[in-house]
Design a protein around this motif. Sequence first.
Motif, short mmCIF file in Angstrom:
data_model
loop_
_atom_site.label_atom_id
_atom_site.label_comp_id
_atom_site.label_asym_id
_atom_site.label_seq_id
_atom_site.Cartn_x
_atom_site.Cartn_y
_atom_site.Cartn_z
N VAL A 197 -13.12 3.14 -26.41
CA VAL A 197 -12.27 2.13 -26.92
C VAL A 197 -12.61 0.83 -26.25
N GLN A 198 -12.95 -0.06 -27.45
CA GLN A 198 -13.50 -1.31 -27.02
C GLN A 198 -12.44 -2.60 -27.02
N LEU A 199 -12.48 -3.31 -25.94
CA LEU A 199 -11.54 -4.38 -25.78
C LEU A 199 -12.29 -5.81 -26.16
N TRP A 200 -11.60 -6.32 -27.14
CA TRP A 200 -12.19 -7.92 -27.52
C TRP A 200 -11.26 -8.93 -27.35
N ASN A 201 -12.05 -10.01 -26.79
CA ASN A 201 -11.37 -11.11 -26.73
C ASN A 201 -11.38 -12.02 -28.10
N THR A 202 -10.36 -12.23 -28.51
CA THR A 202 -10.20 -12.94 -30.10
C THR A 202 -9.91 -14.38 -30.21
N LEU A 203 -9.97 -15.18 -29.02
CA LEU A 203 -9.81 -16.59 -29.12
C LEU A 203 -10.85 -17.45 -29.88
N GLN A 204 -10.56 -18.38 -30.83
CA GLN A 204 -11.50 -19.01 -31.69
C GLN A 204 -12.52 -19.79 -30.69
N GLY A 205 -13.97 -19.24 -31.15
CA GLY A 205 -14.85 -19.80 -30.51
C GLY A 205 -15.58 -18.95 -29.61
N SER A 206 -14.81 -18.14 -29.08
CA SER A 206 -14.94 -17.31 -27.90
C SER A 206 -15.08 -15.67 -28.19
N CYS A 207 -15.17 -15.18 -29.47
CA CYS A 207 -14.83 -14.01 -29.79
C CYS A 207 -15.75 -12.92 -29.10
N ARG A 208 -15.79 -11.99 -28.18
CA ARG A 208 -16.73 -11.24 -27.49
C ARG A 208 -16.26 -10.07 -27.24
N LEU A 209 -17.25 -8.85 -26.83
CA LEU A 209 -16.33 -7.77 -26.25
C LEU A 209 -16.38 -7.72 -24.89
N LEU A 210 -15.20 -7.55 -24.28
CA LEU A 210 -14.83 -7.80 -22.87
C LEU A 210 -15.11 -6.42 -22.26
N ARG A 211 -14.89 -5.31 -22.49
CA ARG A 211 -15.28 -3.88 -21.83
C ARG A 211 -15.13 -2.86 -22.97
N THR A 212 -15.55 -1.80 -22.57
CA THR A 212 -15.36 -0.39 -23.11
C THR A 212 -14.75 0.48 -22.06
N LEU A 213 -13.75 1.14 -22.79
CA LEU A 213 -12.81 2.06 -21.98
C LEU A 213 -13.41 3.34 -22.49
N ARG A 214 -13.53 4.39 -21.47
CA ARG A 214 -13.79 5.68 -21.60
C ARG A 214 -12.76 6.51 -21.03
N GLY A 215 -12.64 7.88 -21.64
CA GLY A 215 -11.84 8.77 -21.16
C GLY A 215 -11.39 9.92 -21.93
N HIS A 216 -11.51 9.60 -23.29
CA HIS A 216 -11.26 10.54 -24.43
C HIS A 216 -12.77 11.37 -24.58
N THR A 231 -2.29 2.17 -24.15
CA THR A 231 -2.23 3.53 -24.13
C THR A 231 -3.11 4.09 -25.19
N THR A 232 -3.49 5.17 -25.25
CA THR A 232 -4.52 5.57 -26.19
C THR A 232 -4.41 7.14 -26.34
N GLY A 233 -4.46 7.64 -27.67
CA GLY A 233 -4.22 8.90 -28.00
C GLY A 233 -5.49 9.43 -28.90
N GLY A 234 -5.94 10.51 -28.61
CA GLY A 234 -7.20 11.10 -29.11
C GLY A 234 -6.95 12.33 -29.96
N MET A 235 -8.35 12.79 -30.73
CA MET A 235 -7.98 13.84 -31.28
C MET A 235 -8.14 15.11 -30.23
N ASP A 236 -8.50 14.77 -29.06
CA ASP A 236 -8.60 15.82 -27.83
C ASP A 236 -7.27 16.21 -27.27
N SER A 237 -6.07 15.58 -28.14
CA SER A 237 -4.67 15.92 -27.79
C SER A 237 -4.24 15.06 -26.60
N MET A 238 -4.96 14.46 -25.80
CA MET A 238 -4.84 13.71 -24.58
C MET A 238 -4.14 12.34 -24.79
N ILE A 239 -3.28 11.90 -24.00
CA ILE A 239 -3.00 10.32 -24.04
C ILE A 239 -3.13 9.85 -22.51
N ILE A 240 -3.77 8.76 -22.68
CA ILE A 240 -4.16 8.02 -21.55
C ILE A 240 -3.42 6.73 -21.38
#
Length: 448
Positions: A197-216, A231-240
């Motif tokens: 799961v990637q977290l992106w900053n979308t403010l105009q002029g500063s769009c960039r990847l902030l961090r990547t979440l791993r767990g699934h 909250t994330t839900g995956g094909m692995d049936s987990m909710i995190i």
Amino acid sequence: MDAGSRYNKFRPPLVNQMSHKKRTRENLDRFIPNRSAMDFDYAHYMLSGGKVKKEHYGVNSPSKEAYSKQLAEIFNMNRTRILAFKNKPPHSAERVSESPSSIQQSKTIKKRRYIPQSSERTLDAPDILDDFYLNLLDWGSNNILAIALGNSVYLWDASDESATELLTVDDDFGPVTAVSWSPDGRHLAVGLNNSHVQLWNTLQGSCRLLRTLRGHSLRVGSLDWNENILTTGGMDSMIINNDVRVRSHIVGTYRGHNQEICGLKWSASGQQLASGGNDNLVHIWSISMGSANSTHQWVHRMTDHTAAVKALSWCPFQSNMVASGGGVGDQCIKFWNTNTGACLNSVNTGSQVCSLLWNRHDRELLSSHGFTDNQLTVWKYPSMMKISELLGHTSRVLYMAQSPDGYTVATAAADETLRLWNVFGSPKETKPVLKRKLEPFFDLAQIR
């Protein structure tokens, strides 16, 4: 000759005959069906020749003569009421069913607002995935639509109708399987096929990847925010539950499904989470029951659906109610009391339920569907009477998102089009804001 022709042929003579009939004494002894409208005293007076029979032949006193004269005058004053209804019937244009349901339905029809039958705007959405289990469309509080098309995510600004590409991932990571805006509209969460799961900053002029979440361990197809908790839900049936502010972001897990998570929705209070899965289950979780140290059971498990549950939507005017929709093998919209776990109502829609959205300004629910009509249906709650059906998509309408003001709805379908619909009125129409009904102790886990 049909019944209508016979009626038109013979009605005028009858009307003319009745209108020219003279009110003679010979007609006064005819049978009158409406006995409540009969004046027996006057009829007897006229049949007796306008004379009052006397029981003796003595001379009447002046008072009796005055009484007889007054009685005759009163009878003659009521003469026009002999062949008339005491209550005149309504005009033909006003004759409607007098049953309470018919009167109420008539009032509802008169007050029904106009809903445009075609979309206001249609945009191309090439390479959008035809996958029931994914969530590829979201409309942020910043009035920007995010849509995932294959390996890319595009942003469409509803304010100036401009479109920009936010990101494109490699085939090793993609395709994109989910998108979800943070509550403040500044960050976009992007679920990927490689379980990240990637977290992106979308403010105009500063769009960039902030961090990547791993767990699934498998693709992430469902996302939803609860303030700073993603909250994330995956094909692995987990909710995190992921706290995006801290390095060790996993702060809670929910286990209860045994197949892919199709839908996730937090309640407006942030105290309860609804989840739907490919195992045909709906779960209600409490925020207090998720922790990094242990796995907790659900508050309620609903087993009534007979197909995958992706469509979930919390009621904006009743805090303890959530609506869910089942797939092609179920085709039902069900309403749940999340305090007790009881099913309040179930409606068979006749087709796959792909998404659900409540009207924030009125007691209405919008559903999107698949085969055979690929329609949008507006329902009146709680009667669940169909208000309108909107056609335009030529393939199942898998994704829906609501504008920040709650009036416009965006839909995306496997026909590779993105459509904007004026479903819930416009800001010009002043309507009272629906007050949310808070149940007592709604934030506490219920004893089962």
